[in-house]
Design an enzyme around this catalytic site. Structure first.
Site, PDB file in Angstrom:
ATOM      1  N   GLU A  93       0.818  -1.203   0.000  1.00  0.00           N
ATOM      2  CA  GLU A  93       0.000   0.000   0.000  1.00  0.00           C
ATOM      3  C   GLU A  93       0.853   1.254   0.000  1.00  0.00           C
ATOM      4  O   GLU A  93       1.935   1.286   0.592  1.00  0.00           O
ATOM      5  CB  GLU A  93      -0.870   0.023   1.253  1.00  0.00           C
ATOM      6  N   CYS A 106       3.167   8.178   1.964  1.00  0.00           N
ATOM      7  CA  CYS A 106       3.580   7.115   2.882  1.00  0.00           C
ATOM      8  C   CYS A 106       3.892   5.881   2.029  1.00  0.00           C
ATOM      9  O   CYS A 106       3.026   5.366   1.320  1.00  0.00           O
ATOM     10  CB  CYS A 106       2.443   6.842   3.866  1.00  0.00           C
ATOM     11  N   CYS A 113       5.599  -7.837   7.047  1.00  0.00           N
ATOM     12  CA  CYS A 113       6.645  -7.380   7.957  1.00  0.00           C
ATOM     13  C   CYS A 113       6.929  -8.486   8.959  1.00  0.00           C
ATOM     14  O   CYS A 113       6.016  -9.143   9.449  1.00  0.00           O
ATOM     15  CB  CYS A 113       6.211  -6.109   8.686  1.00  0.00           C
ATOM     16  N   CYS A 117       4.511  -6.342  15.261  1.00  0.00           N
ATOM     17  CA  CYS A 117       4.001  -5.502  16.352  1.00  0.00           C
ATOM     18  C   CYS A 117       2.535  -5.841  16.617  1.00  0.00           C
ATOM     19  O   CYS A 117       1.756  -6.080  15.693  1.00  0.00           O
ATOM     20  CB  CYS A 117       4.141  -4.025  16.000  1.00  0.00           C
ATOM     21  N   CYS A 120      -0.350  -3.709  14.878  1.00  0.00           N
ATOM     22  CA  CYS A 120      -0.155  -3.376  13.464  1.00  0.00           C
ATOM     23  C   CYS A 120      -0.758  -4.457  12.581  1.00  0.00           C
ATOM     24  O   CYS A 120      -0.415  -5.637  12.689  1.00  0.00           O
ATOM     25  CB  CYS A 120       1.338  -3.230  13.180  1.00  0.00           C
ATOM     26  N   CYS A 344      -1.989   1.733   7.472  1.00  0.00           N
ATOM     27  CA  CYS A 344      -1.275   0.775   6.631  1.00  0.00           C
ATOM     28  C   CYS A 344      -1.652  -0.661   6.976  1.00  0.00           C
ATOM     29  O   CYS A 344      -1.929  -1.005   8.098  1.00  0.00           O
ATOM     30  CB  CYS A 344       0.225   0.986   6.705  1.00  0.00           C
TER      31      CYS A 344
END
Ligand code: SF4
Length: 390
Positions: A93, A106, A113, A117, A120, A344
């Site tokens: 994105e 952004c 990832c 986290c 997230c 995101c």
């Protein structure tokens, strides 16, 4: 994969080396670079001041390879979010956020990832692969030139004045691709952004913060999200490797070369987890007179798997006031693009997780809240008191 070279993969030095292989001088590479990044051209035939012989050589050997747009969503507040298909079932994105005095893009650095986290959405999807330099740059290349046309901007006016590497992925875990991409953004023959206007946001990859300082010190944002190690271990698992003291020391080293004289600490406000006034006071003790910084408090964008809730507005404002009253510069991020899920990772869906991130997350215990005043904390920093799970 075709043998045709994607010119978006190169910073100016890389393009000069490629042109040299074609028997062309550096100034030709500069011309080509300007055509691609400043004018948004991808058709070599359009590049009228390039020698015909060079255009012919390029036509067989190279291309400007855009990302495939899977979807576009435009919010009523002007925020635009693109989902790019990067192949293999993965999408990333990119979000454009217009404000009165700037246009911020952004940008994503990875498909998924590996940091994982808690709060997230991207982290919950797992990790598939690093983006290449060309795939990082292509997000800016597309957005800048698409927006110029869409907004009907006069010649020479930029749509994007700021870039934040804050989309999907941990940029400092994709350093080899990130560095040339940053150089394209900063190059006067490319996008000509100042180092203050390009921000790398990291969850705290300490050795790479030092590398970035040495190689290309742009503005630095650090995802802090907790005032102590036990809570940050839970929220940002990378903290178990690089704890807060080590991270803050790296921030101070970074400031020797940084284009700004402060670090931005991002702090996602999670209801009942990290948003108590005493946790704000703990933050003050952590940073005041130790790290020049400002705080950016971010409203959490809830998603079902997280089990977390957004802090109520009044709690966020109270938290901000504690910091501000202690002289710590603090802003509260406006939510943008709420009508299009602009946070995101909320559109990309499942990436092709080639790691164990999702499995690791699935086995996590409920969040344990750690506050400075806890009796056990005073005896043993590893000791914690369990409170409500948000
Ligand atoms: S917040 Fe950043 S580092 Fe953490 S999981 Fe999400 S994308 Fe990765």
């Amino acid at each position: 994969m075709s043998g045709v070279v994607n010119l978006l993969e190169f910073d100016l030095d890389g393009l000069a080396a490629f042109c040299e292989q074609l028997g062309e001088k550096r100034f030709r590479a500069t011309q080509l670079f300007r055509w691609i990044h400043q004018k948004g051209a991808s058709d070599f035939a359009q590049m009228s001041d390039l020698a015909k012989s060079l255009r012919d050589k390029l036509a067989g050997a190279a291309e400007v390879r855009p990302l495939a747009v899977a979807s576009e969503q435009a919010s009523s507040d002007g925020t635009i979010k693109w989902l790019f298909d990067v192949g293999g079932g993965n999408a990333v994105e990119t979000v454009f956020i217009p404000e009165d005095d700037r246009g911020t893009l952004c940008v994503s650095s990875q498909a998924g990832c590996a940091v994982g986290c808690r709060f997230c959405s991207t982290g919950h999807q797992g990790f598939s692969r690093n983006l290449s330099t060309g795939e990082i740059v292509a997000q800016l290349w597309f957005a800048e030139h698409h927006l110029r046309r869409r907004l009907n901007l006069p010649d020479g006016e930029r749509a994007i004045t700021n870039v934040v590497m804050m989309g999907m992925g941990e940029p400092l875990q994709n350093y080899a691709a990130l560095l040339p991409a940053l150089r394209v953004m900063l190059d006067d023959h490319g996008y000509g952004l100042s180092r203050r206007r390009v921000t790398v946001s990291t969850s705290g990859v300490v050795p790479m913060i030092d590398r970035l300082r040495d190689d290309c010190p742009v503005a630095l944002a650090v995802s802090l999200h907790a005032p102590n190690d036990p809570l940050r271990d839970d929220l940002v698992p990378l903290n178990r490797k690089y704890g807060i003291a080590e991270l803050l020391a790296a921030c101070n080293r970074y400031l020797d070369r940084a284009p700004r004289d402060f670090i931005t600490f991002e702090y996602c406000m999670l209801d009942g987890v990290n948003d108590a006034p005493e946790q704000a006071r703990e933050l003050i003790a952590l940073v005041r007179h130790k790290v020049p910084c400002k705080f950016n408090l971010i409203p959490f964008n809830p998603f079902p798997e997280s089990g977390l809730k957004r802090s109520p507005r009044e709690r966020v404002m109270a938290f901000a006031r504690v910091l501000q009253d202690a002289g710590v510069i603090t802003t509260v991020r406006k939510t943008r693009g709420d009508d299009i899920d602009a946070a995101c990772g909320q559109l990309a869906g499942e990436v092709q997780d080639r790691t164990r991130v999702k499995a690791r997350i699935a086995t996590r215990s409920p969040i344990r809240i750690h506050r400075q005043g806890d009796a056990q904390d005073k005896q043993d920093n590893a000791g914690t008191r369990q409170e409500t799970n948000a």
